[in-house]
Scaffold this motif. Sequence first.
Motif, PDB file in Angstrom:
ATOM      1  N   ASP A 217      22.069 120.015  15.205  1.00 16.60           N
ATOM      2  CA  ASP A 217      23.217 120.554  15.935  1.00 16.60           C
ATOM      3  C   ASP A 217      23.640 119.543  17.007  1.00 16.60           C
ATOM      4  OD1 ASP A 217      24.962 121.825  17.579  1.00 16.60           O
ATOM      5  OD2 ASP A 217      23.733 123.637  17.855  1.00 16.60           O
ATOM      6  N   VAL A 218      24.842 118.997  16.880  1.00 16.90           N
ATOM      7  CA  VAL A 218      25.269 117.929  17.788  1.00 16.90           C
ATOM      8  C   VAL A 218      25.335 118.376  19.238  1.00 16.90           C
ATOM      9  CG1 VAL A 218      26.483 116.480  16.135  1.00 16.90           C
ATOM     10  CG2 VAL A 218      27.684 118.409  17.207  1.00 16.90           C
ATOM     11  N   ASN A 219      25.328 119.650  19.474  1.00 18.25           N
ATOM     12  CA  ASN A 219      25.337 120.110  20.867  1.00 18.25           C
ATOM     13  C   ASN A 219      23.948 120.102  21.500  1.00 18.25           C
ATOM     14  OD1 ASN A 219      28.138 120.622  21.144  1.00 18.25           O
ATOM     15  ND2 ASN A 219      27.829 122.339  19.710  1.00 18.25           N
ATOM     16  N   LYS A 220      22.939 119.872  20.659  1.00 19.75           N
ATOM     17  CA  LYS A 220      21.575 119.865  21.198  1.00 19.75           C
ATOM     18  C   LYS A 220      20.986 118.461  21.288  1.00 19.75           C
ATOM     19  CE  LYS A 220      20.203 124.542  20.000  1.00 19.75           C
ATOM     20  NZ  LYS A 220      19.415 125.368  19.089  1.00 19.75           N
ATOM     21  N   ILE A 221      21.765 117.511  20.830  1.00 23.28           N
ATOM     22  CA  ILE A 221      21.249 116.140  20.827  1.00 23.28           C
ATOM     23  C   ILE A 221      22.200 115.209  21.569  1.00 23.28           C
ATOM     24  CG2 ILE A 221      19.906 116.347  18.697  1.00 23.28           C
ATOM     25  CD1 ILE A 221      22.315 115.074  17.234  1.00 23.28           C
ATOM     26  N   GLY A 222      21.720 114.007  21.834  1.00 24.40           N
ATOM     27  CA  GLY A 222      22.550 112.994  22.463  1.00 24.40           C
ATOM     28  C   GLY A 222      23.046 113.418  23.830  1.00 24.40           C
ATOM     29  N   LEU A 223      24.150 112.830  24.233  1.00 25.11           N
ATOM     30  CA  LEU A 223      24.691 113.102  25.561  1.00 25.11           C
ATOM     31  C   LEU A 223      25.030 114.583  25.728  1.00 25.11           C
ATOM     32  CD1 LEU A 223      25.322 111.410  28.055  1.00 25.11           C
ATOM     33  CD2 LEU A 223      27.658 111.153  27.217  1.00 25.11           C
ATOM     34  N   LYS A 224      25.576 115.167  24.653  1.00 22.11           N
ATOM     35  CA  LYS A 224      25.977 116.581  24.731  1.00 22.11           C
ATOM     36  C   LYS A 224      24.783 117.494  24.945  1.00 22.11           C
ATOM     37  CE  LYS A 224      30.175 116.572  21.938  1.00 22.11           C
ATOM     38  NZ  LYS A 224      30.640 116.931  20.598  1.00 22.11           N
ATOM     39  N   GLY A 225      23.702 117.136  24.368  1.00 21.37           N
ATOM     40  CA  GLY A 225      22.521 117.998  24.489  1.00 21.37           C
ATOM     41  C   GLY A 225      21.665 117.671  25.700  1.00 21.37           C
ATOM     42  N   SER A 226      22.187 116.816  26.592  1.00 22.48           N
ATOM     43  CA  SER A 226      21.385 116.373  27.728  1.00 22.48           C
ATOM     44  C   SER A 226      21.889 116.972  29.030  1.00 22.48           C
ATOM     45  CB  SER A 226      21.430 114.849  27.842  1.00 22.48           C
ATOM     46  OG  SER A 226      20.892 114.255  26.688  1.00 22.48           O
ATOM     47  N   PRO A 227      21.172 117.914  29.591  1.00 25.00           N
ATOM     48  CA  PRO A 227      21.597 118.496  30.869  1.00 25.00           C
ATOM     49  C   PRO A 227      21.409 117.547  32.052  1.00 25.00           C
ATOM     50  CG  PRO A 227      19.532 119.488  30.138  1.00 25.00           C
ATOM     51  CD  PRO A 227      19.962 118.560  29.052  1.00 25.00           C
ATOM     52  N   THR A 228      20.624 116.505  31.888  1.00 29.46           N
ATOM     53  CA  THR A 228      20.350 115.601  33.006  1.00 29.46           C
ATOM     54  C   THR A 228      21.529 114.667  33.231  1.00 29.46           C
ATOM     55  OG1 THR A 228      18.128 115.531  32.098  1.00 29.46           O
ATOM     56  CG2 THR A 228      18.586 114.054  33.946  1.00 29.46           C
ATOM     57  N   ALA A 229      21.917 114.485  34.478  1.00 27.14           N
ATOM     58  CA  ALA A 229      22.944 113.489  34.807  1.00 27.14           C
ATOM     59  C   ALA A 229      22.393 112.579  35.885  1.00 27.14           C
ATOM     60  CB  ALA A 229      24.215 114.178  35.298  1.00 27.14           C
ATOM     61  N   VAL A 230      22.550 111.290  35.701  1.00 28.50           N
ATOM     62  CA  VAL A 230      22.042 110.349  36.696  1.00 28.50           C
ATOM     63  C   VAL A 230      23.073 110.217  37.806  1.00 28.50           C
ATOM     64  CG1 VAL A 230      21.256 107.987  37.115  1.00 28.50           C
ATOM     65  CG2 VAL A 230      20.741 109.112  34.938  1.00 28.50           C
ATOM     66  N   ARG A 231      22.679 110.567  39.027  1.00 24.74           N
ATOM     67  CA  ARG A 231      23.593 110.460  40.164  1.00 24.74           C
ATOM     68  C   ARG A 231      23.561 109.039  40.704  1.00 24.74           C
ATOM     69  NH1 ARG A 231      24.185 115.386  43.058  1.00 24.74           N
ATOM     70  NH2 ARG A 231      25.203 114.159  44.676  1.00 24.74           N
ATOM     71  N   LYS A 232      22.387 108.522  40.845  1.00 21.02           N
ATOM     72  CA  LYS A 232      22.267 107.202  41.438  1.00 21.02           C
ATOM     73  C   LYS A 232      20.913 106.585  41.078  1.00 21.02           C
ATOM     74  CE  LYS A 232      22.663 104.785  45.831  1.00 21.02           C
ATOM     75  NZ  LYS A 232      22.481 104.871  47.278  1.00 21.02           N
ATOM     76  N   ILE A 233      20.941 105.293  40.782  1.00 22.58           N
ATOM     77  CA  ILE A 233      19.681 104.572  40.607  1.00 22.58           C
ATOM     78  C   ILE A 233      19.661 103.434  41.609  1.00 22.58           C
ATOM     79  CG2 ILE A 233      18.290 103.110  39.081  1.00 22.58           C
ATOM     80  CD1 ILE A 233      19.270 104.542  36.724  1.00 22.58           C
ATOM     81  N   PHE A 234      18.588 103.295  42.287  1.00 31.47           N
ATOM     82  CA  PHE A 234      18.509 102.174  43.229  1.00 31.47           C
ATOM     83  C   PHE A 234      17.062 101.763  43.427  1.00 31.47           C
ATOM     84  CE2 PHE A 234      16.799 104.634  46.727  1.00 31.47           C
ATOM     85  CZ  PHE A 234      17.148 105.932  46.361  1.00 31.47           C
ATOM     86  N   SER A 235      16.889 100.524  43.827  1.00 31.50           N
ATOM     87  CA  SER A 235      15.560 100.068  44.213  1.00 31.50           C
ATOM     88  C   SER A 235      15.374 100.457  45.666  1.00 31.50           C
ATOM     89  CB  SER A 235      15.444  98.552  44.101  1.00 31.50           C
ATOM     90  OG  SER A 235      15.758  98.149  42.798  1.00 31.50           O
ATOM     91  N   PRO A 236      14.305 101.206  45.969  1.00 31.34           N
ATOM     92  CA  PRO A 236      14.120 101.618  47.359  1.00 31.34           C
ATOM     93  C   PRO A 236      13.954 100.410  48.268  1.00 31.34           C
ATOM     94  CG  PRO A 236      12.195 102.159  46.028  1.00 31.34           C
ATOM     95  CD  PRO A 236      13.247 101.675  45.089  1.00 31.34           C
ATOM     96  N   GLU A 237      14.618 100.472  49.391  1.00 28.34           N
ATOM     97  CA  GLU A 237      14.469  99.392  50.376  1.00 28.34           C
ATOM     98  C   GLU A 237      13.034  99.399  50.871  1.00 28.34           C
ATOM     99  OE1 GLU A 237      16.674  97.140  51.601  1.00 28.34           O
ATOM    100  OE2 GLU A 237      18.094  97.771  50.046  1.00 28.34           O
ATOM    101  N   ARG A 238      12.488  98.211  50.982  1.00 23.98           N
ATOM    102  CA  ARG A 238      11.132  98.166  51.523  1.00 23.98           C
ATOM    103  C   ARG A 238      11.183  97.413  52.842  1.00 23.98           C
ATOM    104  NH1 ARG A 238       6.680  96.004  47.513  1.00 23.98           N
ATOM    105  NH2 ARG A 238       7.649  97.264  45.902  1.00 23.98           N
ATOM    106  N   GLU A 239      10.413  97.922  53.804  1.00 22.82           N
ATOM    107  CA  GLU A 239      10.373  97.228  55.093  1.00 22.82           C
ATOM    108  C   GLU A 239       9.797  95.832  54.907  1.00 22.82           C
ATOM    109  OE1 GLU A 239       8.651  98.875  58.822  1.00 22.82           O
ATOM    110  OE2 GLU A 239       9.133 100.790  57.826  1.00 22.82           O
ATOM    111  N   GLN A 240      10.410  94.893  55.585  1.00 28.47           N
ATOM    112  CA  GLN A 240       9.885  93.530  55.534  1.00 28.47           C
ATOM    113  C   GLN A 240       8.494  93.523  56.166  1.00 28.47           C
ATOM    114  OE1 GLN A 240      12.179  91.083  54.358  1.00 28.47           O
ATOM    115  NE2 GLN A 240      10.376  89.779  54.178  1.00 28.47           N
TER     116      GLN A 240
END
Lengths: 270, 652
Positions: A217-240
């Motif tokens: 069922d195409v609604n259960k697979i791939g992007l359509k079947g994915s409830p997760t949405a990536v808001r932001k990806i970043f490398s956490p700043e590390r203190e020098q």
Amino acid sequence: MLVVACIKQVPDTTQVKIDPVTNTLVREGIPFIMNPFDTHALEEALRLKDRFGVRVAAVSMGPPNAEMTLRKALSLGADEVVLLSDRAFGGADTLATSMVLAEAVKRLAEKDELALVICGKQTIDGDTAQVGPGIAMRLNLVPLTLVDRIVDLDLAAKTIVVSRKLEARHEIVQSKLPALLTVVREINKPRYPSVPMRLEAQDLPVQLWDNKVMNLDVNKIGLKGSPTAVRKIFSPEREQGEIIGDGMKDPEGTAKLLVEKLVQKELLAL
Amino acid sequence: MTPNSKIFAIVFVAAVLLFIWSCVRRFSLVTIGKPEDRFDNFPARIRDTFLYAFCQKRVLQKPFGINHFVLFWSFMVLLLANIEFVLKGLHHSLSFMLLPAFIHNPIYFLFDLFSLFALVCVIVAGVRRVVAPPYPEAITLDAYVILSMIALLMIAYFNLHGVELAVGEISALMPISAWVGRTFYAGIDLESAHSFINFWWWLHAIVFLVFLNYLPYSKHMHILSSIPNCYFRRFGKANTLPTETFVKGAKFGVETVDQYTWKDLFDSYSCTECGRCQMVCPASNTGKPLNPRKVIHDLKVNLLANGPIIKEGGKPTLPLIGNNGEGSITEDEIWSCTTCGACMEVCPVFIEQMPKILQLRRYLVEMKATFPEELLNLFENMEQRSNPWGIAPTERTKWCSQLNVKPFDASCEYLLYVGCAGAFDSRNKQVTVALAHILDAAGVSYGILGKEELCCGDSLRRLGNEFVFDRMARENVKLFKEKGVKKIITLCPHCFSTLANDYRQYGFEGEVVHHADLIDSLIKQGRLKLKKKVDAGRVVFHDSCYLGRHNDIYESPRSVISQATGKAPIEMDRNRAESFCCGAGGGRMWKEEHLGTRINLERVGEALTKNPDTICVTCPYCMTMFDDGLKDKNADKVMVKDIAEVVAEALQ
């Protein structure tokens, strides 16, 4: 008896950078490798083949070029490899991915009785560690995660005893078969393909199962079947960090400084 | 007088037939080997046979070689004497006496003299084996049997002619025989003289024929095989192993003795176990199981055991690789080799020990995928990231982040092939920077490939992973061609040797130069002007195996040091072609050194006896091994520097 190893082709993350605008991985020109944890999963499956003569199938969901990684599995000794590739599968999160993989395992188990599904504990690109247990839930298999040793396997009695590597302890658990294992690096040392095996693997078939074959069922697979949405990806700043003392000229004084710092930060108690 | 010719004729023919049968049986086993062309280069082969077999050039490199040289030439002269002896035995009239006196007199004189030489030589050799054997296992029954037989031949010779001279049976200028005659046989009657003659004649004849038949079964088979072995020597680079063709069903490397070439097998027959290879081998010298002499001996034993079976189409019974004692080579031996080439450099008869070991590695890696576990990471890293450490290729340009080094393009004369150590290893990055400064100062036009650069694959080839090496070599040659690379500068002797020698097999024709040669020529051409003499204290120079022995580059680094410091470097005891490996070649860089003592400590110890302030090297591996060794020896006030760093200092 069938053992299925789930493997993923991942970008070599030591070389990956994140695109700050799109929040996605910059994959251009980055070589792909078999997810390191999955090499251990495949190795464990192949060792069961060596010991018990089980049939080993390797399955991977990914773009068409993931064929290369499956060929490597063939060269290492997998009996059958399946590439799950279809535009409809693309953009999947762990929920949708585990759906497709679980269905593929079901299909593979039609010809042969399933004993184990083995996955790496996680992939080095997504790092979720969710797909393995997800497959287990969908197939009603016992999920045995973080396995660092198969203590005992009795295919006739359909039981398995494994050691799970947890933080600061090990847990020895027994389960019935079929089960799903996710494995850590300590479980084994992966083998290296011999040249005859590599040459052999060049001509062996990599089965391509797209959604025409899988018919999901195409609604259960791939992007359509994915409830997760990536808001932001970043490398956490590390203190020098800071350089304290001069270890070359005054090793003792510097060691003292270090200890003081550690005590101050409550990382060390005197 | 001559004893019964008929009986001798029968004995002689029987002995010769037996000898021929033995030789055919043994030497025909060589034909189970694979073909290899060693028939080219006729004039050079004749020249080298003369130089190395007849003039014994390599034998004479060791002081004791003089003994062998004299014995060898005594044998050559006495070969004539023995031909006469046989002919005369078959018919009493056949002798040099048929020739005029002004010819036969000097001939008999020489025979007499050389018989004495031979006798002295075997006595000296026998005593040496007791007093100061070349190596402990050299005291063998085989050796003494042979030496005794030769001595006995000479004693019989002198006595035979002594009696003959004493009773006037012959008259010739034979002072030693004459002395024996005067001393032992003066005034004896004719009848007892004849019994003595009879006795010594038959003793000589029998020892001679026994000796002849003993040869093919002893290590002294080399008397028959070493001259041809010099003739069939290799002219190309021994560690540029033949390429392999990767097709299904093919076998790779050597598992059984018939997978070697006929020349490899012939090598095993040519060894007289002099032990020179083991005396220079870094593995043998540091208590590791590898001994190149033993490898060749095991090959011979294996060939003798399996050869006849294989010839009949059967399967070999004694494994070539394994722990089966004599005739088998263990995996520990195979992995101990640093491919330094010292064994081949000293072998008087051009036996090639190292390539045989590498063929066994090929079998283990390619057919069995069994190798020391540390190598798994290396192999995976090479395949995935084209460098031994598995560092991201994007970091290949980090060394020049503060410099203005341009990417290679068609306008560049040279490609600076930085190499993995020069790009990733923090200590060696400083060498790369130093070289970049030198090139800039001399106005050399060059560029780098940056993150496109791939590893040359040296370690893979020396470790027997030919499959991956083959792929990397093809990729590199393709890349060089696409970029229009004609001239390459390398920092590492291993890159240098691989690009300059191995890549020829893949169609790369460009010029490759190691920085030692390049800097030397830049200084000599006046393009690189040194502003000052660098004070580096006492500078000891260490020859890299892959620059020196494998590529005959000995003088340029010394010249560079002299120019930069104003003083010639101090030589270690073992230098130039006799240099002792740092321990990192042949892929040993990536392997633990569990067995025996550490090779780098042995070499560092040798350097420290010269009380150096600076040890100069030309190789990143040597740099690492010396750095580590000096730390272990608590001598880290001694600096290890690449010659490029010394020169760069002289530019400031």
